[in-house]
Design a protein around this motif. Sequence first.
Motif, PDB file in Angstrom:
ATOM      1  N   THR A 187      -0.793  -4.483   4.290  1.00  0.00           N
ATOM      2  CA  THR A 187      -1.190  -4.730   3.128  1.00  0.00           C
ATOM      3  C   THR A 187      -1.492  -6.265   2.853  1.00  0.00           C
ATOM      4  OG1 THR A 187       0.373  -3.066   2.087  1.00  0.00           O
ATOM      5  CG2 THR A 187      -0.628  -4.588   0.637  1.00  0.00           C
ATOM      6  N   GLY A 219      -0.467   4.124   2.202  1.00  0.00           N
ATOM      7  CA  GLY A 219       0.067   3.855   3.632  1.00  0.00           C
ATOM      8  C   GLY A 219       1.508   3.776   4.040  1.00  0.00           C
ATOM      9  N   ASN A 239       4.120  -1.923   7.108  1.00  0.00           N
ATOM     10  CA  ASN A 239       3.238  -1.659   5.849  1.00  0.00           C
ATOM     11  C   ASN A 239       3.089  -2.843   4.909  1.00  0.00           C
ATOM     12  OD1 ASN A 239       1.931   0.913   4.400  1.00  0.00           O
ATOM     13  ND2 ASN A 239       2.858  -0.279   2.723  1.00  0.00           N
ATOM     14  N   ASP A 271       0.759  -1.074  -0.109  1.00  0.00           N
ATOM     15  CA  ASP A 271      -0.099   0.035  -0.042  1.00  0.00           C
ATOM     16  C   ASP A 271       0.822   1.319  -0.167  1.00  0.00           C
ATOM     17  OD1 ASP A 271      -1.621   2.144   0.574  1.00  0.00           O
ATOM     18  OD2 ASP A 271      -2.700   1.145   2.099  1.00  0.00           O
TER      19      ASP A 271
END
Length: 527
Positions: A116, A89, A112, A86
Motif C-alpha cells: 500500500t 488487497g 499488504n 489496501d
Amino acid sequence: MPATPTHPVTAPAPRFAELMACLAGACELAMGQSADHALHSCAVSMRLAQAASLCGNELRNVYYQALLRFIGCNADAEAMASIAGDVIGLRQATAPLDMAQTQAVVAALIRNIRQTHDGEAMMPKAAAILHGLLHAGRFAQDIFPGHCEVAQRLGRRLGFDERFITGLGQLYARWDGKGVPAIKGNALMPAVRVAMLAQDVLIHHRQGGWPAVEALMHARSGKQYDPDLAARVLTLGPALVADLPGDWASVLAMEPPPHEHLEGAALDSAMAVLADYSDIQSPWLIGHARRVAALACAAARNMGMPTQDEHTLHLAALVHDIGRVGVSAHIWAHPGPLSQSDRDRMQLHSLYTTQILSRAPSLRALARLAGGVHERLDGSGYVGGLDASAQSPMARVLAAADVVAALGEARPHRPPFQPERIVDIVNDEVRQGRLDAQAAQAVLHVAGMACRPQTAPPLPAGLSAREAEVLGELARGLTNKEIARQLGSAPKTVGHQVQSVYRKIGVSTRAGATLFAMENGLVAPPR
C-alpha cells in the motif's frame, strides 16, 4: 429540456434471487474475488449440501449463505484501511490462509501494508507497519463482531429466517471454537459449515488444482472444517468442482423454492439494503445514497415527471454508488489529491455499478441509469464519456442530485460547501454544459426547501435527543473523545451515553449502531 432518449426502465418485477445475485456481485468485488466466485461457490455449496443430504429450508439457507456470507464485511472498512492499508488487497492475501495461524496472517498484513505504501520513504512505511501491528487486535475485538452484527441486521431486513440470521453471525467461527464468535462443533449452522468449506475449496483449487484441495482437507479437517464435510469433499473428488456453471441464469435455476418476486415496498426495502451495504464502507459516505434518492425524487415531482419515473429514480439513486465497494477504502479516505492511478481506479466504480446490477435481467435498464450518474452532457464524464444525446431526463436529474448531495457533504480533503457556494458551483457546471439547467435548478430548489425548519419525527427506540445526537456522531466515525469535544461534553459522559444507546437499540458494536442510524435517518451529512 431538449428532446432526449427516454430509456424506459420498466420491467417485470425482479426475483428475490436476482437481487441477491447483485448483492453477491458487490460482495465478491469488496472481497477481491473473481467475477465468477459467488456463482461457482453457490454451485459447489449446493453440490456438497445435496451430497450431505440437506434438504428443504436448510438447502435454501445453503444457497443464500454461499451468496451472502460476506454482506457485513463492508462495515468498518475505513477502520480496516487505517490499520492494513489496501483492504481489498488484504482480503485477497488472507483468503487462502488459516486465520488461526498467526504467523502467516501477520506476514500477510505486513506485506499488504508495504505494498500500500510502495514508493514512500522508509520511515513512513515503517511507521505504517508499526501502527498496523499495534492495532491488529481490533480485528478480533470489534471489527469482526461488527461485520457479523451488520450482516444479521441486513439479513433481517431482507426477510430471512432466524436460522439463516444466526448463520450470518458465524462468519468467522470455526469447528474447533478458535474463531469469532468462539462457538464450535454442531453449534455452527449447517449452511455456514457448507458455504465456508465450499468457498475455500474453490480458492485453493484455483491456486493448485485438486491436490491443493486434498491437502487443505487433511490440514484443516476438525480444525476449521466439519470433519464429516471434509471427508465428503475427498469422497466426491474432482467432480465437485467440474463443469461449473458459466452464467447466472444457471445459478438462479438452482434456487430452492419458493421463487419470490419483489415489487412495491418490498423492492424499495431490498434496494435500501444495497444502498446501506454500499454507504457503510466509509463514514464519509454514510447516508449519501438516501440523500441522493430524496433529492432526485423531489426534483422529479417538481418537474412534473411521471410517477413511474420518480420511482425509477428512487431505485437508481439508492444503488448508484454500489460499485464503490470494488475500490478499496483507503482510496476513498485519502486526504489529498489522488494519483492518476488511484483516480483511474476510483472512476471504475461506475462501471462496477453497471456490472453488479446487470446480473438481474429485470434491472439491466436501471443498471445503465445508475451506472451513468457521473456522465456529463458535454461528454467529459465517466466511464462511458456519454454526451447529451445519450442522457435521458431521468439521467440528468440523477446526475444533478448526486452533485448537489456530494457538495453538501464533507470529504477527506475538504469540508462541506455552504449552500451559496453549492449554487455557484452547480450553476457554473450548467454554464460549462456539463449539467442540465432544468434538472439542476429543480434539484437546487428542492434542496433549499429541504433546508427549511421542519417538525422532527419521534426518535426511535426511546432515544433521547442527546443520545440521538451522540449516535449520529458515532455513525460518522468519531471516537468517544471526539464526540465529547464536538458536543462540549466529558468523554466519560459520552461513554455512558453510547452504552445507553447500545442497550436501547439492541446492538453491541459501533458498526451495528452505525447501520441503525442509517436505517432511521439519524445521520447528518458528513461535515
